[in-house]
Design an enzyme around this catalytic site. Structure first.
Site, PDB file in Angstrom:
ATOM      1  CG  ASP A 179      -6.726 -23.242  17.213  1.00 53.79           C
ATOM      2  OD1 ASP A 179      -6.748 -23.223  18.448  1.00 53.79           O
ATOM      3  OD2 ASP A 179      -7.702 -23.551  16.514  1.00 53.79           O
ATOM      4  CE  LYS A 229      -5.301 -16.382  20.243  1.00 54.81           C
ATOM      5  NZ  LYS A 229      -5.683 -17.166  19.083  1.00 54.81           N
ATOM      6  N   GLY A 274      -7.540 -22.054  24.421  1.00 52.40           N
ATOM      7  CA  GLY A 274      -6.512 -22.972  24.895  1.00 52.40           C
ATOM      8  C   GLY A 274      -5.166 -22.456  24.435  1.00 52.40           C
ATOM      9  CG  HIS A 275      -3.757 -19.066  24.823  1.00 57.28           C
ATOM     10  ND1 HIS A 275      -3.928 -17.765  25.207  1.00 57.28           N
ATOM     11  CD2 HIS A 275      -4.528 -19.221  23.730  1.00 57.28           C
ATOM     12  CE1 HIS A 275      -4.773 -17.164  24.373  1.00 57.28           C
ATOM     13  NE2 HIS A 275      -5.153 -18.034  23.473  1.00 57.28           N
ATOM     14  CD  GLN A 291     -12.154 -17.521  21.881  1.00 58.54           C
ATOM     15  OE1 GLN A 291     -12.485 -16.431  22.282  1.00 58.54           O
ATOM     16  NE2 GLN A 291     -11.858 -18.506  22.706  1.00 58.54           N
TER      17      GLN A 291
HETATM   18  P1  IMP Z   1     -17.685 -21.345  21.079  1.00 53.87           P
HETATM   19  O1  IMP Z   1     -16.731 -20.224  21.314  1.00 53.87           O
HETATM   20  O2  IMP Z   1     -17.408 -22.549  21.945  1.00 53.87           O
HETATM   21  O3  IMP Z   1     -19.107 -20.911  21.126  1.00 53.87           O
HETATM   22  O4  IMP Z   1     -17.428 -21.876  19.575  1.00 53.87           O
HETATM   23  C1  IMP Z   1     -17.769 -21.096  18.445  1.00 53.87           C
HETATM   24  C2  IMP Z   1     -16.746 -21.269  17.338  1.00 53.87           C
HETATM   25  O5  IMP Z   1     -15.506 -20.731  17.729  1.00 53.87           O
HETATM   26  C3  IMP Z   1     -16.450 -22.737  16.971  1.00 53.87           C
HETATM   27  O6  IMP Z   1     -16.186 -22.805  15.591  1.00 53.87           O
HETATM   28  C4  IMP Z   1     -15.189 -23.043  17.754  1.00 53.87           C
HETATM   29  O7  IMP Z   1     -14.454 -24.093  17.169  1.00 53.87           O
HETATM   30  C5  IMP Z   1     -14.477 -21.709  17.629  1.00 53.87           C
HETATM   31  N1  IMP Z   1     -13.537 -21.484  18.726  1.00 53.87           N
HETATM   32  C6  IMP Z   1     -13.821 -21.092  19.981  1.00 53.87           C
HETATM   33  N2  IMP Z   1     -12.702 -20.950  20.696  1.00 53.87           N
HETATM   34  C7  IMP Z   1     -11.683 -21.232  19.881  1.00 53.87           C
HETATM   35  C8  IMP Z   1     -10.255 -21.210  20.046  1.00 53.87           C
HETATM   36  O8  IMP Z   1      -9.710 -20.876  21.106  1.00 53.87           O
HETATM   37  N3  IMP Z   1      -9.529 -21.563  18.952  1.00 53.87           N
HETATM   38  C9  IMP Z   1     -10.114 -21.881  17.765  1.00 53.87           C
HETATM   39  N4  IMP Z   1     -11.422 -21.899  17.559  1.00 53.87           N
HETATM   40  C10 IMP Z   1     -12.213 -21.568  18.622  1.00 53.87           C
END
Ligand code: IMP
Length: 429
Positions: free
Chosen positions: A13, A16, A40-41, A223
């Site tokens: 977040d 990007k 999510g971009h 991420q």
């Molecule tokens: P998962 O990727 O859904 O398995 O989530 C694992 C961890 O990564 C959690 O803490 C999510 O909140 C975090 N996470 C996954 N995708 C994002 C992203 O695009 N932005 C911020 N945090 C993310």
């Protein structure tokens, strides 16, 4: 001019989407190489806001966009996203979008597993996005995933589904989830196959052709480094490698092709979900930063945890990801704060550390050592040149640069596409 790889250097977040969109303008091809619809971009173009989750942000500008083999793809979510952005006027055709034939699919049973595990984990939950990303990567590494190429091979698909369910049925029973039948999975896949197959191809060839034609490629990370399955705050991480090195493996190019590594860094720190966060502010300053920065997740709508800038963490990300330069985002959110703090080290018992240790209990126990720096009362919002920044803001940016050991290439001052201060062009290295 070379290629550019964009990665998040904190916990995600960082903004990007906007930087990628800005760079995509000058790229020929944009590639996603890891993650899935957990990302999510957001991109704002004029009065239109696009929210991309699986689609590479290049589609906003009609650039050739590739979803690489390193991505796990929920095909239903992808089709919904395509329909949504087409409704906003973007044309998503096989001429614009290539899906890697080797990319693994996220199925409804992966989402079931993600949700059931999180629900049972109680206080130990990861705080995932609930999109089934972890279970899908488990199946990929376990060599039982269904991939896009399988959708074009109905005979082999049945055997693959049997193999997948042989693993999932016992897991589902253990979690009190209803049994799924092979027929149901097959009919779901048969339904979507004709809708996605026109986009499917050996995407590494698309990139090989682009390289031979001298085209410029932008690799779009999702991420961030502190969520990397190897280098992040394990186990509170996502299930993919998010570091720049993954851009090569996750798209099928050599390591030199990934070019200039641009780390996206927010002028403060946020994290969504559970896990250690040494600089977290649970006070009114944290609240204020969250409000001003609109720190709510684009995927799940969850409120993000906010804190001061952690230079130790970003320096570590710069090292493990080979960051050449940084885009500093959301500087304007700090406008009006009298004093700012930057974390320059950690205290762990009677030791002082200049890095974040790998063990969870140490990560949870470190306390930040702060340096205070004067804030600014002037407005930096929408500044487009270095000269528009107040002296105190320039000092803050320069101090960050010094502490993290990487040049600041860009500074962004609003979600708007054009509000960017460029100090160095990433495409020129
Ligand atoms: P998962 O990727 O859904 O398995 O989530 C694992 C961890 O990564 C959690 O803490 C999510 O909140 C975090 N996470 C996954 N995708 C994002 C992203 O695009 N932005 C911020 N945090 C993310």
């Amino acid at each position: 001019m070379g290629n550019v790889t964009v990665i998040g250097a904190q916990w995600g977040d960082e903004g990007k989407g906007k930087v990628i969109d800005w760079l995509a303008d000058r790229a020929d091809v944009v590639v996603r190489f890891q993650g899935g619809n957990n990302a999510g971009h957001t991109i704002v173009v004029g009065n239109t806001e696009y929210r991309f989750s699986l689609l590479p942000s290049g589609v906003a500008q009609g650039k050739l966009s590739v979803i690489g083999n390193g991505v796990v793809v929920d095909p239903w979510s992808l089709l919904d996203e395509i329909a949504r952005v087409q409704g906003q006027g973007l044309a998503i055709t096989p001429q614009v979008l290539a899906l890697a034939d080797a990319a693994a699919l996220v199925l409804p049973l992966h989402r079931d597993l993600d949700a059931a595990r999180e629900a049972r984990a109680g206080a130990g939950k990861i705080g995932t996005t609930g999109r089934g990303i972890g279970p899908a990567y488990e199946d990929k590494v376990g060599r039982r995933a269904i991939r896009f190429c399988d959708l074009g091979d109905p005979a082999a698909l049945e055997t693959k589904i049997e193999r997948l369910l042989a693993h999932h049925q016992p897991l589902r029973r253990g979690l009190d989830l209803p049994e799924v039948t092979a027929e149901a999975v097959l009919s779901q896949l048969e339904e979507i196959a004709p809708r996605v197959l026109p986009f499917v191809q050996p995407s590494w060839r698309v990139l090989d052709r682009a390289a031979k034609a001298g085209q410029r490629v932008l690799f779009e990370g999702a991420q961030a480094v502190m969520l990397d399955v190897d280098h992040g705050t394990y186990p509170f991480v996502t299930s993919s490698n998010t570091v720049a090195g993954q851009a090569a493996a996750g798209s099928g190019v050599g390591p030199r092709a990934t070019g200039y590594v641009l780390g996206i860094v927010k002028a403060y720190t946020t994290r969504v979900g559970e896990g250690p966060f040494p600089c977290e502010l649970k006070d009114e300053i944290g609240e204020r930063i969250g409000q001003r920065g609109a720190e709510f997740g684009t995927v799940t709508g969850r409120k993000r945890r906010c804190g001061w800038f952690d230079a130790v963490l970003v320096r570590q990300s710069v090292a493990v990801s080979g960051v050449d330069g940084v885009a500093l985002t959301k500087l304007d959110v700090l406008d009006g704060l009298e004093t700012l703090k930057i974390c320059v080290g950690y205290r762990l018992g009677d030791r002082i550390l200049d890095y974040l240790p790998a063990g969870l209990s140490d990560q949870a126990a470190v306390t930040p050592i702060y340096e205070e720096i004067e804030g600014w009362s002037q407005v930096t919002h929408k500044a487009r040149s270095w000269r528009d920044l107040p002296a105190a803001a320039v000092k803050y940016v320069r101090r960050i640069e010094e502490l993290i050991g990487a040049q600041i290439a860009l500074v962004t001052t609003s979600p708007d596409r054009d509000d960017v201060i460029m100090m160095r062009d990433p495409f020129r290295g």
